[in-house]
Design an enzyme around this catalytic site. Structure first.
Site, mmCIF file in Angstrom:
data_model
loop_
_atom_site.group_PDB
_atom_site.id
_atom_site.type_symbol
_atom_site.label_atom_id
_atom_site.label_comp_id
_atom_site.label_asym_id
_atom_site.label_seq_id
_atom_site.Cartn_x
_atom_site.Cartn_y
_atom_site.Cartn_z
ATOM 1 C CD1 TRP A 130 14.073 32.104 -28.692
ATOM 2 C CD2 TRP A 130 13.497 32.469 -30.828
ATOM 3 N NE1 TRP A 130 12.711 32.213 -28.747
ATOM 4 C CE2 TRP A 130 12.328 32.432 -30.043
ATOM 5 C CE3 TRP A 130 13.382 32.691 -32.199
ATOM 6 C CZ2 TRP A 130 11.060 32.613 -30.579
ATOM 7 C CZ3 TRP A 130 12.118 32.875 -32.728
ATOM 8 C CH2 TRP A 130 10.978 32.834 -31.939
ATOM 9 C CG ASP A 211 15.472 37.645 -34.246
ATOM 10 O OD1 ASP A 211 14.701 38.576 -33.936
ATOM 11 O OD2 ASP A 211 15.239 36.457 -33.966
ATOM 12 C CE LYS A 246 10.232 39.189 -26.655
ATOM 13 N NZ LYS A 246 10.055 37.942 -25.987
HETATM 14 C C1 LMR Z 1 11.683 33.990 -25.599
HETATM 15 O O1 LMR Z 1 12.742 33.639 -26.119
HETATM 16 O O2 LMR Z 1 11.332 33.654 -24.460
HETATM 17 C C2 LMR Z 1 10.752 34.888 -26.369
HETATM 18 O O3 LMR Z 1 11.324 35.242 -27.582
HETATM 19 C C3 LMR Z 1 9.388 34.358 -26.496
HETATM 20 C C4 LMR Z 1 9.303 33.201 -27.435
HETATM 21 O O4 LMR Z 1 8.449 33.262 -28.326
HETATM 22 O O5 LMR Z 1 10.057 32.230 -27.280
#
Ligand code: LMR
Length: 398
Positions: A130, A211, A246
């Protein structure tokens, strides 16, 4: 004072929503940020959440501060979501939980704790991960490093590469793992692979940080916790950052949790005191509304059953959209093999579209996806599928 400050680049995920809002094209589609949409393209408030809010409106008697680590009933419900109600960890009291502002808040408190309590330890992240992970950890002053995860050839986990890298991580370092619905790839470890990771974690004495933002979006609420529970069974100390954004659709309420799993109840109490110290110096104590919604739903059998049904419906709709996307791309004559999309799990599909193709989707067709090629499948509907697939066929030159 501020003349020399340079503008920061827009956030690679949330910045897309800003650009999307400004786009005048009536056919525009936002498949960037991970937000669930129903078949009519709306992000609904779950009925179980509405019912809990009605109850709270009627019964809430005060807006006084919450404890630094949040609502006690929220904390116990969160631990049973993670481990199951009768799990040894819950019963023995060797886990400590703090309600946090979203999963991101949990990660940041964890990062502050690691920076203060475990100086010199590095935090290892999957490649890719992420895009906000490195920001959260480096903002807290942590040094990060990377291990391989995704194999673009097989579009699966590069497990051999991952395991070999994990075996080189210095003792005591922190290993960030995505419990399910890996963001951005949508490919997860199998139970056998989790067992092998658990063995390396214990051999090398690593500290896993899980996570867990998508519980319920892959296979089911319990099934999605399998890797976490397997690691827990191996006796590892653990940090868990979980989120209700979510699976409760509570994105804007910022409701998540940080859970520290330790060797015994006394250690858990000491660790919690240090966590509370970090929280107090950051946001003082968590916002109440989202936490009360979650604890009301999870602690009421009727509301909980309704909510579990709603999670199942969201998961099934996303799965249906994966299949429809693969089928529609085939129907449009796209020759590139996208069948892997139906095998990936959770909200996201790592499409393999190049940065140029992503830019062309945005500039020519007003379709917004993350630069890595990550598509939010949960934003697709039967109504926008044709437009998207025509656009993908166009940018691929089919
Ligand atoms: C995403 O990856 O789109 C979500 O986890 C929202 C975010 O805060 O980035």
């Amino acid at each position: 004072m501020f003349e020399t400050i340079q503008a920061a680049p827009p956030d690679s995920i949330l910045g897309l929503t800003d650009a999307f809002k400004k786009d005048p094209n009536p056919n525009k589609i936002n498949l960037g940020v991970g937000v669930y949409k129903d078949e009519s393209g709306r992000t609904p408030i779950l009925d179980s959440v509405k019912r809990a809010e009605a109850y709270l409106l009627e019964n809430e008697a005060s807006k006084t501060y919450l404890p630094i680590n949040g609502i006690p009933e929220f904390i116990s419900a969160t631990q049973s979501m993670l481990f199951g109600p009768d799990y040894e960890i819950v019963v023995s009291g060797r886990a400590a939980t703090a309600q946090t502002p979203g999963g991101t808040g949990a990660l940041r408190v964890a990062a502050d704790f690691i920076a203060a309590m475990m100086p010199g330890k590095r935090l290892w992240m999957s490649t890719p991960t992420w895009p906000n992970h490195p920001h959260v950890f480096t903002s807290a002053g942590l040094e990060t490093a990377a291990y391989p995860y995704f194999d673009p050839e097989t579009r699966g986990v590069d497990f051999e590469g991952m395991l070999a890298a994990l075996k080189t991580i210095p003792e005591g370092d922190i290993l960030l793992l995505h419990t399910c619905c890996h963001n951005p790839t949508g490919v997860d470890l199998s139970p056998e692979q989790w067992a092998q990771v658990a063995a390396v974690v214990s051999e090398r004495n690593l500290l896993p940080l899980l996570d867990f933002a998508y519980q319920g979006f892959a296979e089911g609420l319990d099934a999605d916790a399998a890797g976490l529970r397997l690691l827990a069974e191996s006796g590892a100390d653990m940090i868990i950052a979980s989120s209700y954004s979510k699976n409760f659709g509570l994105y804007d309420e910022r409701v998540g949790a940080l859970t520290m799993v330790t060797r015994d109840a006394d250690t858990a109490a000491a660790v919690l005191s240090q966590i509370k110290k970090r929280i107090r110096a950051n946001y003082s104590n968590p916002p109440a509304h989202g936490g009360f919604i979650v604890s009301t739903v999870l602690n009421d059998p009727g509301l909980r059953a309704q909510w579990e049904g709603e999670v199942t419906a969201m998961r099934n709709r996303i799965r249906d959209m994966r299949h429809l996307l693969v089928e529609t791309l085939n129907e449009k004559g796209v020759e590139q093999d996208f069948s892997f999309i139906a095998r990936q799990r959770g909200m996201f599909s790592y499409s393999g579209l190049t940065p140029e193709q992503v830019a062309a989707l945005r500039d020519k067709h007003s379709i917004y996806i993350v630069g890595s090629g990550r598509i939010n499948v949960a934003g697709l509907t039967a109504a926008n599928m044709d437009y998207l697939c025509d656009a993908i066929a166009d940018v691929l030159g089919s």
